[in-house]
Design an enzyme around this catalytic site. Structure first.
Site, mmCIF file in Angstrom:
data_model
loop_
_atom_site.group_PDB
_atom_site.id
_atom_site.type_symbol
_atom_site.label_atom_id
_atom_site.label_comp_id
_atom_site.label_asym_id
_atom_site.label_seq_id
_atom_site.Cartn_x
_atom_site.Cartn_y
_atom_site.Cartn_z
ATOM 1 N N ARG A 30 0.843 -1.189 0.000
ATOM 2 C CA ARG A 30 0.000 0.000 0.000
ATOM 3 C C ARG A 30 0.878 1.239 0.000
ATOM 4 N NH1 ARG A 30 -4.756 -0.367 4.276
ATOM 5 N NH2 ARG A 30 -4.689 -2.463 3.388
ATOM 6 N N SER A 119 -8.247 -0.494 -1.058
ATOM 7 C CA SER A 119 -9.206 -0.836 0.001
ATOM 8 C C SER A 119 -10.002 0.399 0.403
ATOM 9 C CB SER A 119 -8.469 -1.459 1.186
ATOM 10 O OG SER A 119 -9.362 -1.936 2.157
ATOM 11 N N HIS A 120 -10.011 0.740 1.693
ATOM 12 C CA HIS A 120 -10.784 1.884 2.181
ATOM 13 C C HIS A 120 -9.914 3.117 2.378
ATOM 14 C CE1 HIS A 120 -8.997 0.030 5.729
ATOM 15 N NE2 HIS A 120 -9.050 1.218 6.293
ATOM 16 N N LYS A 129 -3.176 -6.784 -3.046
ATOM 17 C CA LYS A 129 -3.385 -7.896 -2.130
ATOM 18 C C LYS A 129 -3.088 -9.192 -2.868
ATOM 19 C CE LYS A 129 -6.973 -5.528 0.587
ATOM 20 N NZ LYS A 129 -8.385 -5.563 1.052
ATOM 21 N N ASP A 253 -17.078 -1.542 2.123
ATOM 22 C CA ASP A 253 -15.910 -0.680 2.033
ATOM 23 C C ASP A 253 -15.495 -0.525 0.570
ATOM 24 O OD1 ASP A 253 -14.678 -3.152 1.505
ATOM 25 O OD2 ASP A 253 -12.867 -2.614 2.604
ATOM 26 N N ASP A 255 -13.264 -1.753 -1.499
ATOM 27 C CA ASP A 255 -13.040 -2.880 -2.400
ATOM 28 C C ASP A 255 -13.973 -4.048 -2.119
ATOM 29 O OD1 ASP A 255 -11.704 -3.576 -0.012
ATOM 30 O OD2 ASP A 255 -10.229 -4.793 -1.067
ATOM 31 N N ASP A 257 -14.703 -5.991 0.524
ATOM 32 C CA ASP A 257 -14.421 -7.187 1.320
ATOM 33 C C ASP A 257 -14.749 -6.994 2.799
ATOM 34 O OD1 ASP A 257 -12.309 -5.570 2.110
ATOM 35 O OD2 ASP A 257 -10.727 -6.967 1.503
ATOM 36 N N ARG A 258 -15.277 -5.806 3.166
ATOM 37 C CA ARG A 258 -15.724 -5.582 4.545
ATOM 38 C C ARG A 258 -17.137 -5.040 4.537
ATOM 39 N NH1 ARG A 258 -13.610 -2.006 7.627
ATOM 40 N NH2 ARG A 258 -12.512 -0.724 6.114
ATOM 41 N N GLU A 336 -13.553 -10.303 12.144
ATOM 42 C CA GLU A 336 -12.860 -9.302 12.948
ATOM 43 C C GLU A 336 -13.696 -8.030 13.046
ATOM 44 O OE1 GLU A 336 -9.195 -7.791 11.468
ATOM 45 O OE2 GLU A 336 -9.831 -7.756 9.385
ATOM 46 N N SER A 338 -13.278 -5.062 12.198
ATOM 47 C CA SER A 338 -13.328 -4.141 11.060
ATOM 48 C C SER A 338 -14.378 -4.537 10.032
ATOM 49 C CB SER A 338 -11.962 -4.065 10.376
ATOM 50 O OG SER A 338 -11.661 -5.293 9.746
ATOM 51 N N HIS A 340 -14.420 -7.860 8.333
ATOM 52 C CA HIS A 340 -14.079 -9.020 7.508
ATOM 53 C C HIS A 340 -14.757 -10.255 8.089
ATOM 54 C CE1 HIS A 340 -10.903 -7.497 4.819
ATOM 55 N NE2 HIS A 340 -10.517 -6.724 5.821
#
Length: 475
Positions: A30, A119-120, A129, A253, A255, A257-258, A336, A338, A340
């Site tokens: 990143r 991502s975010h 990733k 988010d 991308d 994935d959350r 988790e 966040s 995920h």
């Protein structure tokens, strides 16, 4: 698939001194667009990763995709070129949420997957990733990629690149595995992120009436930052759910994935309470199995696992860590704070926010009441969201290590799985170095408001003693 694409204008591989080592994070790459990450750097990372795939002797095919950031198309082209020049074939899935790249890799039998995504993070960032087989790359493995650059240890070959539409088979596959028992109206906030290319098709295929917010993919994120773990980013979703009388709300988010979840009352359901709801269902069907959760999760998930006879597995924060622990413990659910979530009980062992949203709606549709009723017996205690305090990158580790060595936290129980978590008889507090930014990450929960303030004060005093500027930041 289509005919192979011509390879033109091969980028150069930068010297190590031209690549900022700090772009290699705990579980991904990143960096700032053009300043730390550009097409040449991404090309060289493709060469590094492709060489690793060749050395591992897995299937020499890589699934790749991207998010909607302005820099992502050029970066994806550079990545594909680097992989092809290692002798790997590339299946380009285009603009899709991150989970669909991992899903595509598993469905199409490729040896690996790479996603170009920030991502975010703010629009000025981008990243990558990685996954080999079912597992994401670890920090140690990312370090090995850096070593390849130092040694100029690159494989060579002539791979080909082709395109594939993964959205249609994904929607068909997921919809065949979820049963919505009664009509539902769901509001979905795509946050102008990659989920906008999928959400409407998927949730309408599930039979839901959908209202979509911020569906257009826009890398400037003009409406709000696409991070559902931050309560302020859910305000529009909450308002729409209440105004429209919807049954539930879901936010993604950048991308995809959350996930963030909202009940019909507009309540923001913290991800650890949503994980507790999922754990109840999974353990009812699979008694005694392992459930993985990260150190930021509160008491609700521990209580749910104990009540329904599961095995609690604590993990360090980070989607890579969660999936590694799920794999190691043969767990049927992982998640988790966040947002995920990973569901190997009935889906692929990937963190997939769209699938998590579908599982949430499936439970809402089975309920005799409303979404809020599902959480009636799941602990909801006074707590904070994740609190992020700015600090120099190198100091975040020093501060946490200093706390571990020299601080006194009354009679609390110490856990150092990830940072420093202290569990008291009436609550807990956590401080850990962020994996993704120059910040300290804190969270607190307690049985009463008074206990919550007491625990926060203890941590505040200890942190201020080590780094006085932390006491001047509002928390």
């Amino acid at each position: 698939m289509v005919d192979p694409e011509p390879v033109v204008d091969t980028p150069t591989v930068p010297e190590l001194t031209e690549i900022h080592s700090k772009i290699f994070r705990a579980y991904d790459v990143r960096g700032l667009v053009e300043h730390e990450l550009n097409a040449d750097v991404v090309y060289s990372i493709g060469r590094m990763f492709g060489s690793e795939v060749r050395e591992r002797r897995v299937e020499p095919i890589v699934a790749v995709g991207r998010d909607g950031r302005a820099s992502s198309p050029a970066y994806l082209d550079a990545l594909a070129m680097g992989l092809c020049e290692c002798g790997l074939d590339v299946i380009n899935l285009g603009l899709v949420p991150t989970p669909l790249v991992h899903y595509g890799a598993l469905k199409l039998g490729t040896g690996a997957a790479v996603v170009v995504t920030g991502s975010h993070n703010p629009p000025s960032y981008n990243g990558l990733k990685f996954a080999l087989g079912e597992l994401p790359f670890t920090g140690t493995e990312l370090g090995r990629l850096q070593r390849r650059l130092i040694d100029r240890d690159f494989a060579s070959g002539h791979g080909k690149s082709s395109h594939y539409d993964i959205v249609s088979p994904y929607v068909k596959d997921l919809a065949s595995r979820i049963e919505i028992k009664k009509p539902l109206h769901v509001v979905i906030d795509c946050g102008n992120g990659a989920a906008g290319v999928l959400a409407r098709r998927l949730f309408e295929a599930l039979g839901c009436q959908t209202t979509i917010l911020y569906e257009e993919v826009d890398s400037s994120f003009p409406n709000h930052h696409p991070d559902p773990a931050v309560p302020a980013n859910l305000c529009d979703l909450q308002e729409a759910v209440i105004r429209l009388g919807a049954d539930a709300g879901i936010a993604f988010d950048g991308d995809g994935d959350r996930i963030g979840a909202v009940s019909e009352t507009g309540e923001n359901v913290w991800a650890d309470r949503l994980l507790a709801l999922f754990a109840q269902e999974v353990l009812t069907q699979n008694p005694g199995r392992a459930i993985v959760f990260d150190v930021k999760c509160g008491m609700s998930i521990r209580q749910a696992i104990a009540k329904f006879g599961g095995q609690a597995v604590l993990s360090a924060t980070g989607h890579t860590n969660i999936k590694q622990r799920v794999h190691a413990h043969n767990a049927l659910l992982g998640g988790e704070f966040s947002g995920h979530f990973c569901f190997p009980d009935r889906w692929y062992p990937i963190d997939d926010a769209s699938y998590a949203g579908a599982r949430y709606l499936e439970l809402v549709s089975r309920s005799t009441g409303r979404a809020s009723g599902l959480f009636r017996d799941i602990a909801k205690l006074p707590s904070t969201p994740e609190i992020l305090l700015s600090v120099d990158e190198h100091r975040k580790f020093e501060i946490v290590n200093h706390l571990m060595r020299s601080s006194s936290f009354e009679s609390g129980s110490v856990d150092t799985t990830d940072g420093l978590r202290i569990d008291f008889t009436d609550g807990w507090g956590l401080v850990r170095p962020s994996n993704t930014s120059p910040k300290l990450s804190l969270r607190f929960e307690a049985e009463t408001d008074a206990a919550l303030q007491r625990i926060k004060h203890i941590f505040h005093k200890e942190l201020a003693r080590i780094e006085p500027q932390l006491a001047r930041q509002p928390w």
